[in-house]
Every structure is written in structure tokens, then in C-alpha cells.
Write a protein that holds these residues in place. Structure first.
Motif: not given
Lengths: 236, 270
Positions: B135-138, B166-173
Motif C-alpha cells: 500500500a501507498d495509502a491506507a 516500512a521494510e524499505r525505509s521509504e516514506p510511510p504509508v
């Protein structure tokens, strides 16, 4: 008393040096020892001392050690003097990590809280470990353990979340979950929060559950300390 | 860039599938090409709510396993050309949701769609994790009562720790709260939590409040996303939520008890 969920206790635990497991005579000696006092050893807990045993590095080896001791009805429950990598491998094999006992004999058998390898990154042995800082809300079901140090949370702690620290716990926000300070026995540890709505608070094994918290302190900023073996809550 | 949006809650029965259908339909009405995917493998319901249950041939699991291609499985909505339904299998279970397969299907959908709405199953097990992982958004669907709020809190924690971002430390969902089945009259009597109570505990941005409404049940039974029913308060509340999701400012409606008219007071319960 309602819900003896979290209580500190001291246990006598047999310590086996890891190096001995590889000694062919060890098993014979162990068998003889057990024969002499079988009831004492029946299902007794054992901690594996890893000092000087860097070779123990994989979860498999811990599982094998567990099986070997199991053959003599001994229950391997944890390790001590483990290197960070060993702590992780041991945790994978379901073993707890106990604090080393050489420096502080009075605390040696205090059971360590459940290890949480993901929550506690292996730290280098620095001269001083800085406090663990959490800035995001701690959600229900999350456990955070500050090993050997203080825990500071600058966000809300939800119901169903658990904070564990060997030192003090500070929460700058509502504390709605559980907070266990002084988890490896430090009776001088304290809990601070800006809004007390906790499910449970504990210091060095002494605890109060939500319904035992004084109603007049709920929702207020408080400091919790152990005074004469009693958990004492004062409003800040 | 296509956006993957998961509709999730932790708890069951709070309105995830209703919301998935209404939200997807709302986005389609606004001109965005949207597909809604049913991740509730083995408990297929989305096709019923969308009223396309008699047109299902191939499903999500067939496509994951390579037994069918995407365009064979996608069902085009008869009411709106921008809306597609991607049904799931009723005969398999959640283990069929292989992560690399889901990834491949989502990547393929991203080529065709603006929004990919993932209707999550209840729980925090493999099915729910599969739905939220990419997901990008929830949109966190919560009822105004304590158990639902606590489960939502748990699922927010999982989004923050176990999603791919989260696993890739990208901007959060990106997190959005949708309070459903809100009954202002019962809230004012203290029988339900207020929106403020829920926000205080979950502390994430509020996307909308959907009032408890008979029209939701009627919409489900007739296989119509409730946002197609502009006469119903719930339908209008969903359209407001969609507008806010797209970045518009809209005033919160339906959070105050309805004023009872003179005749209603006179003639009783209404």
C-alpha cells in the motif's frame, strides 16, 4: 491478588559453560551427577555461559545444545555473556539472554524480560548507553525494550502496547499501555508520564494494574517510584 | 502514478467491503480509472456488494497463478466506465496470496489504473498483511466503539512496521481514518464513542464520518455501491470522504444529531 502477570522473582539456575558441551567426558560426568541426586536435576533450568565460546554462533547450535541437555531432562532456558550476534541466534532458538553475572552478583538470577531481537538492536559496549528514544506513537501490540538503559517516548502509548526498560521510562504523552521500568531488578528506576491512563505499571517486579491506580491520579502527569517496597505515585 | 490504497481495520464487520465499494465508485465518479480488488480469499463478498457476482469467470488467484490473464479476470462495472472489479476466489484460502504474485499483478494494474483499492480481510494474519503490504495509502475503517478502535490501533502499528514502505525505509504509508456506522443520537446519549474520542486515541488524520444508515444495507442487498445513491446521507458522506482524499476541503457532515422536526416530535419515535 488479581492477575499476577508481572512479578519479579529470583531463581537458582544452573550455569553450564558452553565449552564443556564439546568435552567428551562432560556427558559421563553429567550422567553421574544426575544419578547422585536425580530429583534435584529433574527438569531443572540451565543457562549456557558463552564466555570464550564464540564458536556458538548459529541458532542450530543452540538447538543442538538444548537437545543434548534435554536428554538429561535439563531445560536450557537461556544464555549469558553472549555477543550481540549470539543473542540473536539464541533468541531464534527460543532462548532468553541473561545479564552477565560477574559484575553484579545481587542481580544475577533476575529473569530478563522476554528478548525481542527486532526491538533491541545489538548495541556496542559503549562507555554509556544513551536512552532509547521513540518519537512515533506506540501502537497496540507493540513491545519496546530499552536494554540496559532508559526509554523515552515523545508520543502516545496505546492500550495493549508495552514499554520495558532496564532503566527509567519517560512518556511525554498519554500512557495507556503497560510500562515496566527497572526490568532487570533496578529498584531505583522510575516511571514518568504526562498522562496516567496505564493498564499496568511496574518497577523492579512490583506492579499495579489499572484498577489499583488511585482514581485521583488518573489522567494527570505523575511520577512513579518504589519507596519502601511500595509503588508510590506522586502528581507532578 | 498509480496509487495503491488498502481499506483495512483489524476487526471484522466494521464496513471494509462497503467502504471499498463506495470509495472505488466515488473515485470512478470523479473520473479516475479505478479497480477494486477483493483480498478476502475464500470469503468472497465484494462481487455481491458491487452487483457483479453473476459475471465472475476468472479471479485474482487465477491471475496470481498464471492460469488467466488480467483482462480475462477484470470485470467492468455496468454503471461507470472508469470502475473495474477484480473478484477473488471462493474455493481457495489466504495461502494462495503469494507475495511475488501479488506484486506482479499490482504492477500490471498500475499500468492501466489511477487507483487500486485493496479490500482487506479482517484480522492481522497473512491475508490482511498481503492486502496492506504494497500500500501507498491506507484507509482505516473504525466503528465508534472501543474494541474496533483498539484493533485499528494494532493495524496502524502493523502498517508502520510490516508494510513494504516500512521494510524499505521509504516514506510511510499515508494513513486516513474513516469512522463508519456513526449514530449521532447514540453518541449524544453516551452509548458510542465520539469522533473526538476516536481521534484522540488513534491520532491520525480524519478522512470522514459515515452515518449509520439504512441505505447502506439496502445498497448491499441490491449490489450497488452506496456512493451511487446521492440521496442517502451515507452515500453523500462517502463522496465527501473521496473529495477529501483527493485533497479538497469539505465540512464534516452528519456528526450532529438530526434536529427533529415539529411533527416528528409530535408524532413520536420517527
Amino acid at each position: 491478588m488479581a492477575g499476577n502477570l508481572v512479578q519479579g522473582a529470583l531463581f537458582t539456575v544452573m550455569v553450564v559453560r558452553a565449552g564443556m558441551l564439546r568435552d567428551p567426558e562432560f556427558q559421563d560426568e553429567l550422567a553421574q551427577q544426575i544419578e547422585r541426586s536425580p530429583r534435584f536435576f529433574q527438569n531443572a533450568p540451565v543457562v549456557l555461559d558463552l564466555k570464550g565460546a564464540e564458536a556458538f554462533a548459529s541458532a542450530d547450535e543452540f538447538v543442538r545444545a538444548k537437545e543434548l541437555l534435554g536428554q538429561y531432562a535439563l531445560a536450557l532456558v537461556g544464555v549469558q555473556n553472549a555477543l550481540p550476534a549470539q543473542v540473536e541466534a539464541a533468541a531464534e532458538a527460543g532462548l532468553a539472554s541473561f545479564a552477565p553475572n560477574a559484575t553484579n552478583p545481587s542481580r544475577r538470577q533476575a529473569p530478563a524480560p522476554e528478548p525481542q531481537p527486532t526491538a533491541a538492536p545489538p548495541e556496542q559496549r559503549a562507555a554509556r548507553t544513551s536512552a532509547r528514544l521513540i518519537t512515533e506513537p506506540v501502537r497496540s501490540g507493540t513491545q519496546i525494550y530499552a536494554r540496559g538503559t532508559d526509554l523515552i517516548v515523545t508520543a502516545p502509548v496505546s492500550t495493549g502496547a508495552e514499554l520495558v526498560a532496564d532503566g527509567n521510562i519517560h512518556v511525554y504523552g498519554p500512557l495507556r499501555g503497560r510500562a515496566l521500568a527497572g526490568a532487570s531488578g533496578d529498584a531505583g528506576a522510575r516511571i514518568f508520564c504526562s498522562r496516567l491512563e496505564a493498564e499496568l505499571v511496574s518497577i523492579a517486579g512490583r506492579y499495579l494494574v489499572s484498577e489499583q491506580l488511585p482514581a485521583e491520579q488518573r489522567g494527570f502527569p505523575v511520577e512513579i517510584a518504589l519507596v519502601d517496597e511500595q509503588l508510590t505515585i506522586t502528581r507532578n | 502514478m498509480a496509487k495503491v490504497v488498502v481499506i483495512t481495520s483489524g476487526k471484522g464487520g466494521v464496513g471494509k467491503t462497503t467502504t471499498s465499494a463506495a470509495f472505488a465508485a466515488g473515485l470512478a465518479l470523479r473520473g479516475h480509472k479505478t479497480v477494486v480488488i477483493d483480498f478476502d480469499v475464500g470469503l468472497r463478498n465484494l462481487d455481491l456488494i458491487m452487483g457483479c457476482e453473476r459475471r465472475v469467470v476468472f479471479d485474482f488467484i487465477n491471475v496470481i497463478n498464471g492460469d488467466a490473464n488480467l483482462n480475462q479476470a477484470l470485470i467492468k462495472d455496468k454503471r461507470n466506465d472508469n470502475l473495474y472489479i477484480f473478484p477473488t476466489s471462493q474455493t481457495r484460502d489466504k495461502d494462495a496470496l503469494k507475495r511475488d504474485g501479488v506484486d506482479r499483478v499490482l504492477e500490471e494494474l498500475k499500468q492501466q489504473f489511477d487507483y487500486i483499492i485493496c479490500d482487506s480481510p479482517a484480522g492481522i494474519e497473512h491475508g490482511a498483511i498481503s492486502a496492506l503490504y504494497f500500500a501507498d495509502a491506507a484507509i482505516i475503517v473504525t466503528n465508534p466503539e472501543v474494541s474496533s478502535v483498539r484493533d485499528s490501533d494494532r493495524i496502524i502499528g502493523i502498517l508502520a512496521s510490516r508494510s513494504r514502505r516500512a521494510e524499505r525505509s521509504e516514506p510511510p504509508v499515508e494513513l486516513n481514518l474513516l469512522v463508519t456506522r456513526y449514530d449521532p443520537a447514540r453518541v449524544s446519549k453516551g452509548e458510542m464513542l465520539t469522533v473526538e474520542d476516536v481521534l484522540e486515541i488513534l491520532s491520525i488524520p480524519l478522512l470522514g464520518v459515515i452515518p449509520e444508515s439504512e441505505s447502506v444495507l439496502r445498497a448491499s442487498n441490491t449490489g450497488t455501491p452506496v456512493s451511487f445513491d446521492e440521496d442517502s446521507p451515507a452515500g453523500r458522506a462517502y463522496l465527501d470522504a473521496v473529495a477529501r482524499f483527493l485533497g479538497e476541503q469539505r465540512e464534516m457532515r452528519f456528526v450532529q444529531p438530526e434536529r427533529r422536526g415539529f411533527f416528528k416530535v409530535l408524532f413520536g419515535r420517527a
